[in-house]
Scaffold this motif. Structure first.
Motif, short mmCIF file in Angstrom:
data_model
loop_
_atom_site.label_atom_id
_atom_site.label_comp_id
_atom_site.label_asym_id
_atom_site.label_seq_id
_atom_site.Cartn_x
_atom_site.Cartn_y
_atom_site.Cartn_z
N LEU A 122 0.83 -1.21 0.00
CA LEU A 122 0.00 0.00 0.00
C LEU A 122 0.86 1.26 0.00
N VAL A 123 1.99 1.20 0.70
CA VAL A 123 2.88 2.35 0.73
C VAL A 123 3.41 2.65 -0.66
N SER A 124 3.81 1.62 -1.39
CA SER A 124 4.34 1.83 -2.74
C SER A 124 3.25 2.29 -3.71
N VAL A 125 2.03 1.76 -3.54
CA VAL A 125 0.91 2.19 -4.39
C VAL A 125 0.59 3.66 -4.13
N ALA A 126 0.55 4.04 -2.85
CA ALA A 126 0.25 5.43 -2.50
C ALA A 126 1.32 6.38 -2.99
N ALA A 127 2.56 5.88 -3.09
CA ALA A 127 3.66 6.71 -3.56
C ALA A 127 3.75 6.75 -5.08
N GLY A 128 2.82 6.08 -5.76
CA GLY A 128 2.84 6.11 -7.22
C GLY A 128 3.75 5.07 -7.83
N ARG A 129 4.15 4.05 -7.04
CA ARG A 129 5.01 2.98 -7.56
C ARG A 129 4.34 1.63 -7.31
N PRO A 130 3.20 1.38 -7.94
CA PRO A 130 2.47 0.13 -7.67
C PRO A 130 3.25 -1.12 -8.06
N PHE A 131 4.13 -1.01 -9.05
CA PHE A 131 4.89 -2.16 -9.49
C PHE A 131 6.30 -2.15 -8.91
N GLY A 132 6.40 -1.65 -7.68
CA GLY A 132 7.68 -1.60 -7.01
C GLY A 132 8.24 -2.99 -6.75
N SER A 133 9.52 -3.02 -6.50
CA SER A 133 10.20 -4.29 -6.28
C SER A 133 9.62 -5.02 -5.07
N GLY A 134 9.29 -6.28 -5.25
CA GLY A 134 8.81 -7.11 -4.16
C GLY A 134 7.30 -7.20 -4.03
N ASN A 135 6.55 -6.34 -4.72
CA ASN A 135 5.10 -6.38 -4.57
C ASN A 135 4.48 -7.66 -5.12
N ALA A 136 4.98 -8.12 -6.26
CA ALA A 136 4.47 -9.36 -6.82
C ALA A 136 4.74 -10.53 -5.88
N ARG A 137 5.94 -10.53 -5.29
CA ARG A 137 6.28 -11.59 -4.35
C ARG A 137 5.38 -11.54 -3.11
N ARG A 138 5.08 -10.35 -2.64
CA ARG A 138 4.20 -10.21 -1.47
C ARG A 138 2.80 -10.75 -1.78
N LEU A 139 2.30 -10.48 -2.96
CA LEU A 139 0.98 -10.99 -3.33
C LEU A 139 0.99 -12.51 -3.48
N GLN A 140 2.10 -13.05 -3.97
CA GLN A 140 2.22 -14.50 -4.05
C GLN A 140 2.19 -15.13 -2.66
N LEU A 141 2.93 -14.54 -1.73
CA LEU A 141 2.92 -15.05 -0.36
C LEU A 141 1.55 -14.93 0.27
N LEU A 142 0.87 -13.81 -0.02
CA LEU A 142 -0.47 -13.61 0.51
C LEU A 142 -1.43 -14.65 -0.05
N GLY A 143 -1.28 -14.97 -1.33
CA GLY A 143 -2.09 -16.01 -1.93
C GLY A 143 -1.84 -17.37 -1.29
N ALA A 144 -0.56 -17.67 -1.00
CA ALA A 144 -0.22 -18.94 -0.37
C ALA A 144 -0.79 -19.03 1.04
N VAL A 145 -0.70 -17.92 1.79
CA VAL A 145 -1.21 -17.90 3.16
C VAL A 145 -2.72 -18.09 3.17
N THR A 146 -3.42 -17.38 2.31
CA THR A 146 -4.88 -17.51 2.26
C THR A 146 -5.30 -18.88 1.73
N ALA A 147 -4.50 -19.47 0.85
CA ALA A 147 -4.83 -20.80 0.34
C ALA A 147 -4.73 -21.85 1.45
N VAL A 148 -3.66 -21.77 2.25
CA VAL A 148 -3.52 -22.70 3.38
C VAL A 148 -4.66 -22.53 4.36
N THR A 149 -5.01 -21.27 4.65
CA THR A 149 -6.09 -21.00 5.60
C THR A 149 -7.44 -21.48 5.06
N ALA A 150 -7.70 -21.21 3.79
CA ALA A 150 -8.97 -21.63 3.19
C ALA A 150 -9.10 -23.14 3.11
#
Length: 215
Positions: A122-150
């Protein structure tokens, strides 16, 4: 030269959003930790959701429990509610309690991890850098965490039910209770969304770096 877009959120709004996110994540993790400690500490009884056979009624299940409670050292009680039937059994094992509360523990932990992953995004998106380094990896991890939980969240309480029925010797040919596991694929849609977003962010990051190379 920094060719980022201007920030779309004010510094105050950003601090508010990220602050609320961290508070929610912290409360969720605290809730999970407290619930885990209480489960490991043991309790006098456990409430597990149970299902009845197609040809079994609540009255038949009550009659079965009344008859078998005289034969077993551990009595049990059945109650009916809007969400189904609940079997209350005293003297649960710690494993049973952890499994019964496992869905809530996993959900709280996932909310806490998700808050940590979303904050820098969110910080990078608010700063105008939505495709900042590491954001794709964070979303992948978030997907993995929610998949395990679901996936695991709904299964753990069902395992607790099976262990409890087995401990009470209520899995018999004439038992009205059904010992089995059911699973709904619908909760897996959310982690799928996160994984699709992760791929979109990864492609956006690659295109952004290719464009910078042409300037």
């Amino acid at each position: 030269m920094d060719r980022t877009d201007p920030a779309s959120l004010s510094a105050r709004a950003l601090r508010l959003v990220t602050g609320l996110l961290l508070v929610a994540g912290g409360l969720a993790v605290t809730f999970s930790a407290v619930l885990l400690v209480r489960s490991l500490a043991g309790a006098g009884e456990i409430d597990v959701a149970v299902r009845l056979g197609e040809d079994s009624t609540y009255e038949q299940a009550q009659s079965y429990l009344s008859r078998t409670n005289d034969s077993y050292a551990t009595p049990a009680a059945l109650t009916a509610g809007n969400d189904g039937f609940t079997l209350t059994a005293p003297g649960p094992h710690r494993v049973d309690l952890v499994l019964e509360n496992g869905g809530a523990i996993l959900t709280g932990s996932a909310v806490g991890v998700g808050a940590l992953l979303l904050r820098p995004l969110l910080v990078s998106v608010a700063a105008g850098r939505p495709f900042g380094s590491g954001n794709a990896r964070r979303l992948q991890l978030l997907g993995a965490v929610t998949a395990v939980t679901a996936f695991a969240g709904p299964l753990l309480p069902q395992l607790a039910t099976m262990l409890t029925l087995g401990r009470l010797d209520r899995i018999e040919p004439d038992s009205p209770f059904v010992a089995g596991i059911t699973f709904d694929l619908l909760p897996l849609l959310l982690p799928l969304v996160f994984l699709v977003l992760a791929e979109a962010f990864r492609q956006g990051d690659r295109l952004h770096r290719d464009t910078e190379g042409l300037v």
